[in-house]
Motif scaffolding. Sequence first.
Motif, PDB file in Angstrom:
ATOM      1  N   ASP A 127      41.785 -53.712  40.628  1.00  0.00           N
ATOM      2  CA  ASP A 127      41.155 -53.840  39.318  1.00  0.00           C
ATOM      3  C   ASP A 127      41.074 -55.279  38.821  1.00  0.00           C
ATOM      4  O   ASP A 127      40.445 -55.550  37.800  1.00  0.00           O
ATOM      5  CB  ASP A 127      41.891 -52.972  38.293  1.00  0.00           C
ATOM      6  N   GLN A 128      41.710 -56.222  39.548  1.00  0.00           N
ATOM      7  CA  GLN A 128      41.649 -57.631  39.175  1.00  0.00           C
ATOM      8  C   GLN A 128      40.849 -58.471  40.162  1.00  0.00           C
ATOM      9  O   GLN A 128      40.795 -59.685  40.050  1.00  0.00           O
ATOM     10  CB  GLN A 128      43.067 -58.206  39.063  1.00  0.00           C
ATOM     11  N   PHE A 264      34.717 -65.634  31.957  1.00  0.00           N
ATOM     12  CA  PHE A 264      34.830 -64.304  31.356  1.00  0.00           C
ATOM     13  C   PHE A 264      34.185 -63.189  32.177  1.00  0.00           C
ATOM     14  O   PHE A 264      34.308 -62.014  31.810  1.00  0.00           O
ATOM     15  CB  PHE A 264      34.205 -64.305  29.952  1.00  0.00           C
ATOM     16  N   THR A 265      33.524 -63.503  33.283  1.00  0.00           N
ATOM     17  CA  THR A 265      32.857 -62.451  34.059  1.00  0.00           C
ATOM     18  C   THR A 265      33.840 -61.392  34.540  1.00  0.00           C
ATOM     19  O   THR A 265      33.569 -60.181  34.476  1.00  0.00           O
ATOM     20  CB  THR A 265      32.115 -63.050  35.270  1.00  0.00           C
ATOM     21  N   TYR A 271      36.208 -54.515  31.783  1.00  0.00           N
ATOM     22  CA  TYR A 271      35.975 -53.710  30.568  1.00  0.00           C
ATOM     23  C   TYR A 271      34.797 -52.749  30.731  1.00  0.00           C
ATOM     24  O   TYR A 271      34.884 -51.577  30.377  1.00  0.00           O
ATOM     25  CB  TYR A 271      35.732 -54.637  29.382  1.00  0.00           C
ATOM     26  N   PHE A 272      33.679 -53.257  31.258  1.00  0.00           N
ATOM     27  CA  PHE A 272      32.461 -52.445  31.337  1.00  0.00           C
ATOM     28  C   PHE A 272      32.243 -51.801  32.707  1.00  0.00           C
ATOM     29  O   PHE A 272      31.455 -50.862  32.826  1.00  0.00           O
ATOM     30  CB  PHE A 272      31.232 -53.285  30.987  1.00  0.00           C
ATOM     31  N   MET A 278      26.501 -55.613  36.743  1.00  0.00           N
ATOM     32  CA  MET A 278      25.457 -55.892  37.732  1.00  0.00           C
ATOM     33  C   MET A 278      24.073 -55.643  37.132  1.00  0.00           C
ATOM     34  O   MET A 278      23.135 -56.436  37.355  1.00  0.00           O
ATOM     35  CB  MET A 278      25.668 -55.018  38.976  1.00  0.00           C
ATOM     36  N   LEU A 279      23.942 -54.571  36.379  1.00  0.00           N
ATOM     37  CA  LEU A 279      22.661 -54.272  35.726  1.00  0.00           C
ATOM     38  C   LEU A 279      22.286 -55.383  34.743  1.00  0.00           C
ATOM     39  O   LEU A 279      21.115 -55.782  34.677  1.00  0.00           O
ATOM     40  CB  LEU A 279      22.743 -52.931  35.007  1.00  0.00           C
ATOM     41  N   VAL A 280      23.248 -55.879  33.996  1.00  0.00           N
ATOM     42  CA  VAL A 280      22.975 -56.983  33.070  1.00  0.00           C
ATOM     43  C   VAL A 280      22.509 -58.220  33.839  1.00  0.00           C
ATOM     44  O   VAL A 280      21.582 -58.912  33.417  1.00  0.00           O
ATOM     45  CB  VAL A 280      24.228 -57.311  32.225  1.00  0.00           C
ATOM     46  N   GLY A 281      23.137 -58.493  34.991  1.00  0.00           N
ATOM     47  CA  GLY A 281      22.698 -59.618  35.820  1.00  0.00           C
ATOM     48  C   GLY A 281      21.255 -59.475  36.255  1.00  0.00           C
ATOM     49  O   GLY A 281      20.484 -60.443  36.228  1.00  0.00           O
ATOM     50  N   LEU A 282      20.877 -58.259  36.657  1.00  0.00           N
ATOM     51  CA  LEU A 282      19.483 -58.013  37.044  1.00  0.00           C
ATOM     52  C   LEU A 282      18.539 -58.238  35.872  1.00  0.00           C
ATOM     53  O   LEU A 282      17.477 -58.869  36.020  1.00  0.00           O
ATOM     54  CB  LEU A 282      19.351 -56.585  37.575  1.00  0.00           C
TER      55      LEU A 282
END
Length: 391
Positions: A127-128, A264-265, A271-272, A278-282
């Motif tokens: 998870d890290q 912060f990535t 968190y998300f 990945m969708l936000v990056g796209l």
Amino acid sequence: MTSAQRLAGLMVAQALALSSAPLMVFIGGLIGAQLHPDPSFSTLPIAAMIIGMASAVWPASRLAGRYGRRPVFVGAMLVGVVSSLLAAFVVYQFSFWGFTASAWLFGCVGAVIQQFRFLAMSFVPQDQQASAASKLLLAGLASAFIGPELSSLAEYFPALGFAAAFVGLSLCMLLAGVVLLFVVPVKTSVNTAIKEAEPRSWPELFRQPDLILAMSAAAVAYVVMSFVMTATPLSMTTLSGHDVGDAKWIIQSHIVAMFLPSLFTGRLVGYFGIHRVMLVGLLLFVCSLCIGAYDESLLHYLGSLILLGVGWNFLFVTGTALLAQCYQSGDAAKVQGMNDMLVFGTQAIGSLGSGAILLMFGWQALLLIAATGLVWLALVMSWNYHLRHNN
């Protein structure tokens, strides 16, 4: 030594060793123009570096799997020292092809440096892992400043010229090797966690939808970013009439945008979740291309390149973190090698083809071609989403 200390040491080693890439991007073309009478050959050394990385990623991962990471990582730094001194010598001797050969060696060393992130992720729980990968990328921000600063050594040693920069780079490589001697565990191999695990076949591995998505995300991140970034200075100065100085600070802003989100990535992924980030990056990539296509003003170039950098960070970090969930100890070396060969092979294609496509078809057409990569990734993400929710 604690995992946090090892991770910090890896960040230092990566910042020092990876400075070869921004140094070559900054002065490689200038040196090429000085050493070869035909200006069209000036960027060949930079291309050789990219090809060197693409050609060495698979052997680098296999060697790490066979002999362990410590000898491979430290050995690569020694190769970096030799190639840096070779570059200094051939530049001083005005040998273009010698400089091109040393650039290829820088690329081979860079292929090994790209393996650092997998070691970093092995230091922490699953998870890290995204956070660990993003911290390694943050070291690239330091490299982006160290590399170009090495070129200023030419001012202090005018008799050597740009050769002085590569002497300085050899010291960076040597220091990185010393740091790695302390932070890489002696018995660290790619395939050590579960000795009993048998390697799986490629058909069995690729039955995992997440593996296809992880490789696609990282590859699309690199090829689209390289394709657009490489063409931007040429488009700004040749086609849009902007100053070289404007192109320089926009590229610098883009590089900062690539690495600064690493602060912060990892937390966003924790968190998300990997798939949402990945969708936000796209979506950031889509916005970047739309802004770039809308107008060719200075502000539009800046907005487009900043979003391109942040989108690259999100896609590459999530792709790397997802990849780590798709292999067992027995397949780690070959999966990591195949992933990096795909990622940096497509980067080489994108970098080498962008200039010619821009001059033949223009900026708008180049962005349209880049969008095909986003369509592919969107299709893979949709397919992956469908399988995850149906199962």
